[in-house]
Motif scaffolding. Structure first.
Motif, PDB file in Angstrom:
ATOM      1  N   SER A   7       0.819  -1.220   0.000  1.00 51.27           N
ATOM      2  CA  SER A   7       0.000   0.000   0.000  1.00 51.27           C
ATOM      3  C   SER A   7       0.849   1.264   0.000  1.00 51.27           C
ATOM      4  O   SER A   7       0.389   2.325  -0.381  1.00 51.27           O
ATOM      5  N   ARG A   8       2.101   1.161   0.435  1.00 51.05           N
ATOM      6  CA  ARG A   8       2.986   2.331   0.464  1.00 51.05           C
ATOM      7  C   ARG A   8       4.287   2.043  -0.252  1.00 51.05           C
ATOM      8  O   ARG A   8       4.828   0.948  -0.156  1.00 51.05           O
ATOM      9  N   THR A   9       4.804   3.052  -0.907  1.00 45.27           N
ATOM     10  CA  THR A   9       6.050   2.861  -1.670  1.00 45.27           C
ATOM     11  C   THR A   9       7.260   2.774  -0.761  1.00 45.27           C
ATOM     12  O   THR A   9       8.290   2.259  -1.150  1.00 45.27           O
ATOM     13  N   THR A  10       7.149   3.293   0.459  1.00 43.84           N
ATOM     14  CA  THR A  10       8.335   3.425   1.318  1.00 43.84           C
ATOM     15  C   THR A  10       8.560   2.228   2.239  1.00 43.84           C
ATOM     16  O   THR A  10       9.528   2.198   2.982  1.00 43.84           O
ATOM     17  N   ILE A  11       7.672   1.243   2.219  1.00 45.19           N
ATOM     18  CA  ILE A  11       7.782   0.113   3.148  1.00 45.19           C
ATOM     19  C   ILE A  11       8.364  -1.107   2.442  1.00 45.19           C
ATOM     20  O   ILE A  11       7.844  -1.564   1.422  1.00 45.19           O
ATOM     21  N   PHE A  12       9.429  -1.643   3.015  1.00 42.52           N
ATOM     22  CA  PHE A  12      10.011  -2.890   2.515  1.00 42.52           C
ATOM     23  C   PHE A  12       9.203  -4.076   3.036  1.00 42.52           C
ATOM     24  O   PHE A  12       8.736  -4.069   4.187  1.00 42.52           O
ATOM     25  N   PRO A  14       9.218  -8.206   4.184  1.00 36.18           N
ATOM     26  CA  PRO A  14      10.247  -8.989   4.898  1.00 36.18           C
ATOM     27  C   PRO A  14      11.292  -9.606   3.970  1.00 36.18           C
ATOM     28  O   PRO A  14      12.410  -9.876   4.386  1.00 36.18           O
ATOM     29  N   GLU A  15      10.917  -9.808   2.695  1.00 37.15           N
ATOM     30  CA  GLU A  15      11.891 -10.358   1.727  1.00 37.15           C
ATOM     31  C   GLU A  15      12.780  -9.266   1.129  1.00 37.15           C
ATOM     32  O   GLU A  15      13.609  -9.548   0.265  1.00 37.15           O
ATOM     33  N   GLY A  16      12.549  -8.003   1.566  1.00 38.35           N
ATOM     34  CA  GLY A  16      13.381  -6.899   1.066  1.00 38.35           C
ATOM     35  C   GLY A  16      12.916  -6.351  -0.268  1.00 38.35           C
ATOM     36  O   GLY A  16      13.716  -5.830  -1.048  1.00 38.35           O
ATOM     37  N   ARG A  17      11.628  -6.459  -0.545  1.00 40.65           N
ATOM     38  CA  ARG A  17      11.097  -5.989  -1.837  1.00 40.65           C
ATOM     39  C   ARG A  17      10.244  -4.740  -1.662  1.00 40.65           C
ATOM     40  O   ARG A  17       9.593  -4.560  -0.634  1.00 40.65           O
ATOM     41  N   LEU A  18      10.266  -3.889  -2.691  1.00 41.51           N
ATOM     42  CA  LEU A  18       9.370  -2.724  -2.726  1.00 41.51           C
ATOM     43  C   LEU A  18       8.301  -3.018  -3.778  1.00 41.51           C
ATOM     44  O   LEU A  18       8.555  -2.912  -4.984  1.00 41.51           O
ATOM     45  N   TYR A  19       7.124  -3.407  -3.315  1.00 43.13           N
ATOM     46  CA  TYR A  19       6.105  -3.911  -4.232  1.00 43.13           C
ATOM     47  C   TYR A  19       5.603  -2.850  -5.217  1.00 43.13           C
ATOM     48  O   TYR A  19       5.348  -3.170  -6.372  1.00 43.13           O
ATOM     49  N   GLN A  20       5.468  -1.604  -4.779  1.00 41.74           N
ATOM     50  CA  GLN A  20       4.965  -0.569  -5.685  1.00 41.74           C
ATOM     51  C   GLN A  20       5.900  -0.351  -6.875  1.00 41.74           C
ATOM     52  O   GLN A  20       5.449  -0.107  -8.001  1.00 41.74           O
ATOM     53  N   VAL A  21       7.208  -0.452  -6.628  1.00 39.33           N
ATOM     54  CA  VAL A  21       8.184  -0.312  -7.720  1.00 39.33           C
ATOM     55  C   VAL A  21       8.051  -1.496  -8.677  1.00 39.33           C
ATOM     56  O   VAL A  21       8.083  -1.335  -9.899  1.00 39.33           O
ATOM     57  N   GLN A 119      14.121   8.145  -8.541  1.00 44.20           N
ATOM     58  CA  GLN A 119      14.443   7.449  -7.294  1.00 44.20           C
ATOM     59  C   GLN A 119      13.774   8.134  -6.096  1.00 44.20           C
ATOM     60  O   GLN A 119      13.290   7.472  -5.191  1.00 44.20           O
ATOM     61  N   PHE A 120      13.729   9.464  -6.106  1.00 44.63           N
ATOM     62  CA  PHE A 120      13.101  10.237  -5.032  1.00 44.63           C
ATOM     63  C   PHE A 120      11.636   9.814  -4.857  1.00 44.63           C
ATOM     64  O   PHE A 120      11.138   9.727  -3.738  1.00 44.63           O
ATOM     65  N   TYR A 121      10.973   9.502  -5.971  1.00 43.61           N
ATOM     66  CA  TYR A 121       9.556   9.118  -5.919  1.00 43.61           C
ATOM     67  C   TYR A 121       9.349   7.690  -5.386  1.00 43.61           C
ATOM     68  O   TYR A 121       8.230   7.286  -5.138  1.00 43.61           O
ATOM     69  N   THR A 122      10.429   6.926  -5.238  1.00 44.98           N
ATOM     70  CA  THR A 122      10.301   5.574  -4.650  1.00 44.98           C
ATOM     71  C   THR A 122      10.572   5.607  -3.159  1.00 44.98           C
ATOM     72  O   THR A 122      10.432   4.595  -2.485  1.00 44.98           O
ATOM     73  N   GLN A 123      11.005   6.762  -2.637  1.00 48.53           N
ATOM     74  CA  GLN A 123      11.438   6.838  -1.240  1.00 48.53           C
ATOM     75  C   GLN A 123      10.648   7.882  -0.447  1.00 48.53           C
ATOM     76  O   GLN A 123      10.961   8.145   0.704  1.00 48.53           O
ATOM     77  N   SER A 124       9.665   8.506  -1.078  1.00 47.18           N
ATOM     78  CA  SER A 124       8.910   9.583  -0.428  1.00 47.18           C
ATOM     79  C   SER A 124       7.476   9.142  -0.150  1.00 47.18           C
ATOM     80  O   SER A 124       6.814   8.581  -1.024  1.00 47.18           O
ATOM     81  N   GLY A 125       7.009   9.432   1.053  1.00 53.00           N
ATOM     82  CA  GLY A 125       5.641   9.081   1.423  1.00 53.00           C
ATOM     83  C   GLY A 125       4.626   9.889   0.631  1.00 53.00           C
ATOM     84  O   GLY A 125       4.851  11.054   0.317  1.00 53.00           O
ATOM     85  N   GLY A 126       3.497   9.264   0.303  1.00 53.52           N
ATOM     86  CA  GLY A 126       2.425   9.966  -0.406  1.00 53.52           C
ATOM     87  C   GLY A 126       2.644  10.107  -1.888  1.00 53.52           C
ATOM     88  O   GLY A 126       1.864  10.762  -2.575  1.00 53.52           O
TER      89      GLY A 126
END
Length: 261
Positions: A7-12, A14-21, A119-126
């Protein structure tokens, strides 16, 4: 498991994946195909055109390939509205550099600066990642002709030949087999390879000039020339490819007949 973490781009996860990306990458996998090939005397970008409706007004010069500045152009696969935002940003970055230093921006520097924004858009909330992959072709005095690819994650790399979008894995596999090493491939051979790759990988029975778009970047008289091929030239290239294929098919049939005898 992914439902809790996508649901959020900033949360990893447990397997270390960023699902939104990863989902952004998946969106590109369903978009129109774009491929790039680096030759000894130029670079080309070829793209699949999906908006070929009879009622569309053809005022817009190009819908897949964008000129960024005198020495660089790009092709996009993904969400077109996201692509428009990014191409405008690329043009601004290039013009600011030109205004400040009175010379064209080096290709990799422009790609790198845009990837920092991605990259900034993968690490910023909202925020969400841009659902676009971009192929860049360019020339600069440092490295000559260049071809780059960038992803929604902010990663980028230099390539001799690559493909993004729908059926990209099959196209890259074909390019691996058919592409001669840099310095051996001429632009005319690269054009023939682009048509061959598109005809084998696109989800259509026959490639037509209305369904594809090809742009070339060459150097003439000390200046960079970016040119989108008109439909009549595309028709000639498609005809050449069909004649080659027919010849190969005829030779195969002859061999089969000889073996039967």
């Amino acid at each position: 498991m992914s439902r809790r973490y996508d649901s959020r781009t900033t949360i990893f996860s447990p397997e270390g994946r960023l699902y939104q990306v990863e989902y952004a990458m998946e969106a590109i996998g369903h978009a129109g195909t774009s491929l790039g090939i680096l030759a000894s005397d130029g670079v080309l970008l070829a793209a699949e055109r999906r908006n070929t409706h009879k009622l569309l007004d053809e005022v817009v010069f190009s819908d897949k390939i964008y000129k960024l500045y005198d020495d660089m152009a790009c092709s996009v696969s993904g969400i077109t509205s996201d692509a428009n935002v990014l191409t405008n940003e690329l043009r601004l970055l290039a013009q600011r550099y030109l205004l400040q230093y009175q010379e064209s921006m080096p290709c990799e520097q422009l790609v790198s600066q845009l990837c920092d924004i991605k990259q900034f858009y993968t690490q910023s909330g909202g925020k969400r990642p841009f659902g676009v992959s971009i192929l860049y072709m360019g020339w600069d005095k440092h490295y000559g002709f260049q071809l780059y690819q960038s992803d929604p994650s902010g990663n980028y790399g230099g390539w001799k030949a690559t493909c993004i979008g729908n059926n990209s894995a099959a196209a890259v596999s074909m390019l691996k087999q058919e592409y001669k090493q840099e310095g051996e491939t001429t632009l005319h051979e690269a054009l023939a390879l682009a048509i061959k790759t598109l005809s084998k990988t696109l989800d259509m029975t026959k490639v037509t000039p209305e369904k594809i778009e090809i742009a070339t970047l060459t150097r003439e008289g000390g200046k960079t020339k970016i040119r989108i091929l008109p439909e009549d030239e595309l028709q000639v290239l498609i005809k050449e490819h069909e004649e080659k294929e027919a010849k190969i098919e005829a030779e195969k049939k002859k061999k089969e007949e000889k073996q039967k005898k």
